[in-house]
Write a protein that holds these residues in place. Sequence first.
Motif, PDB file in Angstrom:
ATOM      1  N   UNK A 170       0.932  -1.032  -0.095  1.00  0.00           N
ATOM      2  CA  UNK A 170       0.056  -0.191  -0.013  1.00  0.00           C
ATOM      3  C   UNK A 170       0.874   1.216   0.055  1.00  0.00           C
ATOM      4  N   UNK A 171       0.223   2.329  -0.426  1.00  0.00           N
ATOM      5  CA  UNK A 171       0.966   3.708  -0.663  1.00  0.00           C
ATOM      6  C   UNK A 171       0.686   4.385   0.492  1.00  0.00           C
ATOM      7  N   UNK A 172       1.794   5.126   1.135  1.00  0.00           N
ATOM      8  CA  UNK A 172       1.625   6.079   2.412  1.00  0.00           C
ATOM      9  C   UNK A 172       2.349   7.246   1.900  1.00  0.00           C
ATOM     10  N   UNK A 173       2.071   8.375   2.348  1.00  0.00           N
ATOM     11  CA  UNK A 173       2.678   9.605   2.182  1.00  0.00           C
ATOM     12  C   UNK A 173       3.812   9.875   3.554  1.00  0.00           C
ATOM     13  N   UNK A 174       4.775  10.537   3.107  1.00  0.00           N
ATOM     14  CA  UNK A 174       5.905  10.714   4.108  1.00  0.00           C
ATOM     15  C   UNK A 174       5.764  11.980   4.617  1.00  0.00           C
ATOM     16  N   UNK A 175       5.871  12.034   5.973  1.00  0.00           N
ATOM     17  CA  UNK A 175       5.687  13.577   6.425  1.00  0.00           C
ATOM     18  C   UNK A 175       6.993  14.590   6.012  1.00  0.00           C
ATOM     19  N   UNK A 216      11.018  13.098   5.897  1.00  0.00           N
ATOM     20  CA  UNK A 216      11.040  11.523   5.082  1.00  0.00           C
ATOM     21  C   UNK A 216      12.037  10.795   5.188  1.00  0.00           C
ATOM     22  N   UNK A 217      13.375  11.263   5.398  1.00  0.00           N
ATOM     23  CA  UNK A 217      14.418  10.290   5.539  1.00  0.00           C
ATOM     24  C   UNK A 217      14.238   9.335   6.688  1.00  0.00           C
ATOM     25  N   UNK A 218      14.073  10.177   8.135  1.00  0.00           N
ATOM     26  CA  UNK A 218      13.842   9.543   9.254  1.00  0.00           C
ATOM     27  C   UNK A 218      12.508   8.691   9.320  1.00  0.00           C
ATOM     28  N   UNK A 219      11.519   9.018   8.858  1.00  0.00           N
ATOM     29  CA  UNK A 219      10.529   7.924   8.830  1.00  0.00           C
ATOM     30  C   UNK A 219      10.552   6.889   7.932  1.00  0.00           C
ATOM     31  N   UNK A 232      -1.164   4.146  14.834  1.00  0.00           N
ATOM     32  CA  UNK A 232      -1.576   5.452  15.348  1.00  0.00           C
ATOM     33  C   UNK A 232      -0.818   6.609  14.579  1.00  0.00           C
ATOM     34  N   UNK A 233       0.346   6.324  14.288  1.00  0.00           N
ATOM     35  CA  UNK A 233       1.051   7.516  13.690  1.00  0.00           C
ATOM     36  C   UNK A 233       0.160   7.723  12.205  1.00  0.00           C
ATOM     37  N   UNK A 234      -0.004   6.738  11.431  1.00  0.00           N
ATOM     38  CA  UNK A 234      -0.504   7.193  10.157  1.00  0.00           C
ATOM     39  C   UNK A 234      -1.988   7.530  10.134  1.00  0.00           C
ATOM     40  N   UNK A 235      -2.677   7.340  11.594  1.00  0.00           N
ATOM     41  CA  UNK A 235      -3.828   7.810  11.490  1.00  0.00           C
ATOM     42  C   UNK A 235      -3.726   9.570  12.066  1.00  0.00           C
ATOM     43  N   UNK A 236      -2.767   9.684  12.772  1.00  0.00           N
ATOM     44  CA  UNK A 236      -2.646  11.138  13.197  1.00  0.00           C
ATOM     45  C   UNK A 236      -2.046  11.816  12.000  1.00  0.00           C
ATOM     46  N   UNK A 262       7.719  15.154  16.163  1.00  0.00           N
ATOM     47  CA  UNK A 262       8.906  15.470  17.025  1.00  0.00           C
ATOM     48  C   UNK A 262       9.087  14.269  17.790  1.00  0.00           C
ATOM     49  N   UNK A 263       9.796  12.914  17.324  1.00  0.00           N
ATOM     50  CA  UNK A 263       9.698  11.869  18.158  1.00  0.00           C
ATOM     51  C   UNK A 263      10.685  12.084  19.239  1.00  0.00           C
ATOM     52  N   UNK A 264      10.646  11.494  20.473  1.00  0.00           N
ATOM     53  CA  UNK A 264       9.524  10.375  20.811  1.00  0.00           C
ATOM     54  C   UNK A 264       8.347  11.150  21.320  1.00  0.00           C
ATOM     55  N   UNK A 265       8.328  12.652  21.251  1.00  0.00           N
ATOM     56  CA  UNK A 265       7.474  13.083  22.110  1.00  0.00           C
ATOM     57  C   UNK A 265       6.013  13.454  21.116  1.00  0.00           C
ATOM     58  N   UNK A 266       5.835  12.640  19.901  1.00  0.00           N
ATOM     59  CA  UNK A 266       4.897  13.051  18.788  1.00  0.00           C
ATOM     60  C   UNK A 266       3.655  12.645  19.698  1.00  0.00           C
ATOM     61  N   UNK A 267       2.830  13.595  19.623  1.00  0.00           N
ATOM     62  CA  UNK A 267       1.460  13.403  20.226  1.00  0.00           C
ATOM     63  C   UNK A 267       0.607  12.333  19.661  1.00  0.00           C
ATOM     64  N   UNK A 268       0.648  12.158  18.429  1.00  0.00           N
ATOM     65  CA  UNK A 268       0.005  11.108  17.427  1.00  0.00           C
ATOM     66  C   UNK A 268       0.179   9.711  17.983  1.00  0.00           C
TER      67      UNK A 268
END
Length: 492
Positions: free
Chosen positions: A7-12, A16-19, A159-163, A173-179
């Motif tokens: 499946x295709x996902x969009x990178x933030x 992009x590189x970190x994700x 949960x990240x993809x949903x966010x 901002x990992x690891x504090x990402x609220x998503x």
Amino acid sequence: MPKRGPVVINLPAGKEAGYRAALSQQFEFTVQDYLTSATVEPREGSGVTNEYFTATRLCSAGDVLTQATWDPLRQLDPHPHDPATCKALLEWANEHLLEDPDNLWRQLRVLRARTLVLGKELPEFLAKEAPRFFEGMPGGSLWLVTVDELLVWRLSFLRVQLAFTLTPDLPVVPPEFQGFHLLSAHGLTRGAEFGGALALPLLAFSPGAIGMPLSWTPHALVLVFGQTLDLHKPEVDSPSYIYRPHTFGRPEGWSDPPFWQKLSGADVEPLIPWWVERLNILYSHATDPTQFSDELGLHDAGAQAAWYLTLERMLVDATLMLAEPGAADIVRMQLAFDILDKSEALLGYPKSGPGFKDLLRRSKTLPRLRQAWKSLPPHLEHRFRKHSLVTFDALYEDIRNHTLANRLTKRGVLVGGDPNNLRSMPMDEYVGSLLREVRNSAHGLKRILRKDERFLVATHTGDVPRQLPDLAALIALALVADADKMCAGSWW
């Protein structure tokens, strides 16, 4: 589960590189890069069932316990808890341990609290305490259910993809990402605490409980009692009984004693690995993004999260209902309706209502339950088959007993507002249609008593059968029993 393509996902943007690295390293996906987007599928392949959960029998009453008994625990690293929470729970546990040493349920709560917070100290604690609690549980046993850390990561990915879909303004901002916490309170496990997912089979014979899960996040222990413990509370006066309304209340009770009485530890122990096999199927499906995509092959994070949370909420509803056989009838009734609603959604019905009614059709659902029970440990299949028949028959009889006598026919009920033009509705249709309108009455009766449905509800006193919660629980268990077919959309 069906095998599908990536499946295709969009990178933030800007990350992009970190994700992309996290997709491969933490989430263990096979990744194909397309600049601002990527395709992903599980490294093990689409539609593959992972052994996220593994059940191991540690010991039982009568065993000679040695230090080696607890070696499987020593090899694990449980998640740490907030120190303040640990301190408070341990203080509570120590206080109540001394307060009422002869109250079994109180002692089990203490054991549960200590297990949750002890971390790496748990093996030494159990080495001292296991002989004591096995003294009162002949035939009891203790199981370890381990959880692969990959499951925690895959649920984090969801949960990240949903966010990214619903709240794209959140700073990444990992690891504090609220998503990471998005909608977590809607589920059962909150993505990391899986002990709760083990409770339902231990309550399958309610009002007899056969065991108790003990969370050791993300892992869990399961204490099998070796006998059925009655969940009914002692008959004592309390404020809740004084103020309990009589709406949908019944003075008489209902139970099926041959179903839940005279069970031994040896009878029920096979349910533990059986249930774990089903959880592996369900959570493999829930964490596989290739099972949830739109017509263009884009990952549908909303659909995936909805399926996962609906599954966990169904387990929540069934667990709550089975754990409280003495709760007010109106409370158990509403939980039963909620189970049927969520079962309908998991079965893929496009709108609410038809699936709810189908599940209450004896001619359709009883044969399906019998088919589902074939997956059970062999000596339990007959017990569940008999209970399903007894429950369905008693429910239908109860409905007839509270239907207006002059509207009854040999096989159904006369429904309509014109005395000269009444329609004969078979019981198979009548039961589901009537209970659906009782379910809808939770929103008030204004619509129901002004539409055609008023002629249906007017044929009955409105008393909801006490067998309904038992039937709803059986349906939830049957969906899980045939988890492969439910995930593939072919349960019926």
